[in-house]
Motif scaffolding. Structure first.
Motif, PDB file in Angstrom:
ATOM      1  N   PRO A  46      -6.039  19.082  -6.965  1.00  0.00           N
ATOM      2  CA  PRO A  46      -5.821  20.511  -6.690  1.00  0.00           C
ATOM      3  C   PRO A  46      -5.355  20.774  -5.262  1.00  0.00           C
ATOM      4  CG  PRO A  46      -7.936  20.163  -7.784  1.00  0.00           C
ATOM      5  CD  PRO A  46      -7.407  18.807  -7.416  1.00  0.00           C
ATOM      6  N   ARG A  47      -5.908  20.011  -4.310  1.00  0.00           N
ATOM      7  CA  ARG A  47      -5.524  20.145  -2.904  1.00  0.00           C
ATOM      8  C   ARG A  47      -5.060  18.792  -2.382  1.00  0.00           C
ATOM      9  NH1 ARG A  47      -6.811  24.638  -0.355  1.00  0.00           N
ATOM     10  NH2 ARG A  47      -6.600  23.561   1.642  1.00  0.00           N
ATOM     11  N   ASP A  48      -4.368  18.794  -1.247  1.00  0.00           N
ATOM     12  CA  ASP A  48      -3.945  17.540  -0.639  1.00  0.00           C
ATOM     13  C   ASP A  48      -5.152  16.679  -0.299  1.00  0.00           C
ATOM     14  OD1 ASP A  48      -1.314  18.137  -0.850  1.00  0.00           O
ATOM     15  OD2 ASP A  48      -1.016  18.677   1.246  1.00  0.00           O
ATOM     16  N   VAL A  49      -5.036  15.393  -0.584  1.00  0.00           N
ATOM     17  CA  VAL A  49      -6.066  14.406  -0.262  1.00  0.00           C
ATOM     18  C   VAL A  49      -5.376  13.292   0.523  1.00  0.00           C
ATOM     19  CG1 VAL A  49      -7.456  14.968  -2.285  1.00  0.00           C
ATOM     20  CG2 VAL A  49      -5.715  13.173  -2.448  1.00  0.00           C
ATOM     21  N   TYR A  50      -6.099  12.199   0.787  1.00  0.00           N
ATOM     22  CA  TYR A  50      -5.458  11.011   1.361  1.00  0.00           C
ATOM     23  C   TYR A  50      -5.479   9.929   0.286  1.00  0.00           C
ATOM     24  CZ  TYR A  50      -4.734   6.749   4.050  1.00  0.00           C
ATOM     25  OH  TYR A  50      -4.258   5.553   4.493  1.00  0.00           O
ATOM     26  N   ILE A  51      -4.343   9.732  -0.368  1.00  0.00           N
ATOM     27  CA  ILE A  51      -4.227   8.666  -1.361  1.00  0.00           C
ATOM     28  C   ILE A  51      -3.954   7.369  -0.625  1.00  0.00           C
ATOM     29  CG2 ILE A  51      -2.861   7.796  -3.296  1.00  0.00           C
ATOM     30  CD1 ILE A  51      -2.444  10.727  -4.118  1.00  0.00           C
ATOM     31  N   TRP A  52      -4.869   6.434  -0.760  1.00  0.00           N
ATOM     32  CA  TRP A  52      -4.763   5.157  -0.055  1.00  0.00           C
ATOM     33  C   TRP A  52      -3.812   4.211  -0.782  1.00  0.00           C
ATOM     34  CZ3 TRP A  52      -7.044   0.152  -1.203  1.00  0.00           C
ATOM     35  CH2 TRP A  52      -6.942  -0.756  -0.145  1.00  0.00           C
ATOM     36  N   ASP A  53      -3.838   4.245  -2.130  1.00  0.00           N
ATOM     37  CA  ASP A  53      -2.924   3.419  -2.907  1.00  0.00           C
ATOM     38  C   ASP A  53      -2.950   3.880  -4.360  1.00  0.00           C
ATOM     39  OD1 ASP A  53      -1.031   1.482  -3.341  1.00  0.00           O
ATOM     40  OD2 ASP A  53      -2.398  -0.218  -3.295  1.00  0.00           O
ATOM     41  N   LEU A  95       0.853  -1.187   0.000  1.00  0.00           N
ATOM     42  CA  LEU A  95       0.000   0.000   0.000  1.00  0.00           C
ATOM     43  C   LEU A  95       0.890   1.239   0.000  1.00  0.00           C
ATOM     44  CD1 LEU A  95      -2.757  -0.918   2.607  1.00  0.00           C
ATOM     45  CD2 LEU A  95      -3.130  -0.459   0.193  1.00  0.00           C
ATOM     46  N   SER A  96       0.628   2.151  -0.912  1.00  0.00           N
ATOM     47  CA  SER A  96       1.416   3.384  -1.024  1.00  0.00           C
ATOM     48  C   SER A  96       0.514   4.580  -0.725  1.00  0.00           C
ATOM     49  CB  SER A  96       2.011   3.516  -2.432  1.00  0.00           C
ATOM     50  OG  SER A  96       2.901   2.452  -2.701  1.00  0.00           O
ATOM     51  N   HIS A  97       0.616   5.091   0.514  1.00  0.00           N
ATOM     52  CA  HIS A  97      -0.167   6.256   0.911  1.00  0.00           C
ATOM     53  C   HIS A  97       0.589   7.533   0.551  1.00  0.00           C
ATOM     54  CE1 HIS A  97      -2.324   3.236   3.084  1.00  0.00           C
ATOM     55  NE2 HIS A  97      -1.402   3.097   4.025  1.00  0.00           N
ATOM     56  N   ALA A  98      -0.136   8.586   0.243  1.00  0.00           N
ATOM     57  CA  ALA A  98       0.498   9.869  -0.056  1.00  0.00           C
ATOM     58  C   ALA A  98      -0.517  10.987   0.108  1.00  0.00           C
ATOM     59  CB  ALA A  98       1.071   9.873  -1.475  1.00  0.00           C
ATOM     60  N   ARG A  99      -0.014  12.223   0.115  1.00  0.00           N
ATOM     61  CA  ARG A  99      -0.875  13.401   0.172  1.00  0.00           C
ATOM     62  C   ARG A  99      -1.343  13.822  -1.220  1.00  0.00           C
ATOM     63  NH1 ARG A  99      -0.536  16.262   5.010  1.00  0.00           N
ATOM     64  NH2 ARG A  99       1.093  15.566   6.447  1.00  0.00           N
ATOM     65  N   ASN A 100      -0.458  13.637  -2.204  1.00  0.00           N
ATOM     66  CA  ASN A 100      -0.765  14.029  -3.575  1.00  0.00           C
ATOM     67  C   ASN A 100       0.222  13.343  -4.501  1.00  0.00           C
ATOM     68  OD1 ASN A 100      -2.062  15.454  -5.705  1.00  0.00           O
ATOM     69  ND2 ASN A 100      -2.306  17.240  -4.358  1.00  0.00           N
TER      70      ASN A 100
END
Length: 255
Positions: A111-118, A90-95
């Motif tokens: 456009p804005r930071d989100v929570y990328i789960w993968d 799993l690769s989490h990231a802000r953007n």
């Protein structure tokens, strides 16, 4: 002598406080990945959107070249085991950022930071083992030159942060056109990825978003049951087919 004992006691108390603060920050970061604070109407007026705690650093080793032409860089990458991708991580990231190696153009995916789960390239085959008796089977996904992204973009449980507890949505990014497409029908969220569908088809199990509940501070409301559907999305035509639910079929049998 008394002053010496008090001094030693205060010194150890200070060390304990520093350790507790450090561990609490570490637990918050790695408990399910990054948490992105949600912007409220009040914060829009005050312009107090949070600054990322980590910098954009192309030398940190987190970026990766896809299809020999595009460099995908995850901002604030945190990894853990699990996930549907080819490496089981799993690769989490802000953007995410896409840099074209053909013309040097940079695209910020959200456009804005989100929570990328993968996220991962959506064309691969991997071996999976159901148990220790059966031979490994091959799971295949065949969507050409697209980046498949699972992301939390809204605070579905209204706790003030975007994280793994919120509804996940599915996106396909085409680095050739820099186009990010939302895949799911309105009112549904991602539950599971299904393999071995037709080429350029993305097949998912979706949950229907529950109706908003009245917030009762005195009594905790039970978790609403989620109705599950199978959804097949044709990437070429950008159209999807949503199935009914097994519950609806069972109710017809009892009539």
């Amino acid at each position: 002598m008394e002053k010496l004992r008090v001094g030693v006691f205060l010194f150890f108390l200070l060390i304990l406080a520093v350790l507790t603060f450090s561990l609490s920050k570490s637990w918050r970061l790695y408990d399910g990945g990054y948490e992105v604070t949600v912007e409220t109407p009040e914060s829009k007026e005050k312009d107090t959107s949070p600054e990322p705690t980590d910098s954009l650093d192309l030398e940190d080793g987190n970026g990766k070249i896809y299809w020999k032409q595009y460099f995908i860089y995850p901002h604030g990458l945190v990894t853990e085991s699990g996930g549907f991708g080819p490496d089981g991580i799993l690769s989490h990231a802000r953007n995410l950022y896409s840099i074209s190696l053909k013309d040097g153009k940079i695209q910020k995916l959200f456009p804005r930071d989100v929570y990328i789960w993968d996220y991962f390239a959506s064309e691969f085959a991997k071996k999976s083992v159901a148990n220790t008796i059966d031979d490994p089977k091959e799971d295949v996904l065949q969507i050409e030159k697209k980046l498949l992204i699972f992301a939390v973009t809204e605070d579905s449980n209204l706790d003030g942060v975007l994280n793994y507890k919120d509804h996940k949505y599915v996106y396909l990014f085409d680095p050739e056109t820099n186009k990010l497409d939302s895949v799911l029908p309105v009112g549904f969220h991602f539950r599971k990825l299904l393999f071995n569908s037709a080429k350029n088809h993305l097949t998912l199990i979706l949950g229907k978003n529950p109706e908003p509940q009245q917030n009762n501070q005195r009594k905790k409301q039970p978790e609403p049951s989620v109705k599950l559907h199978v959804y097949d999305y044709d990437v070429v035509s950008s159209k999807g087919i949503l199935s009914g639910t097994l519950e609806s079929l069972s109710s017809q049998d009892t009539m």
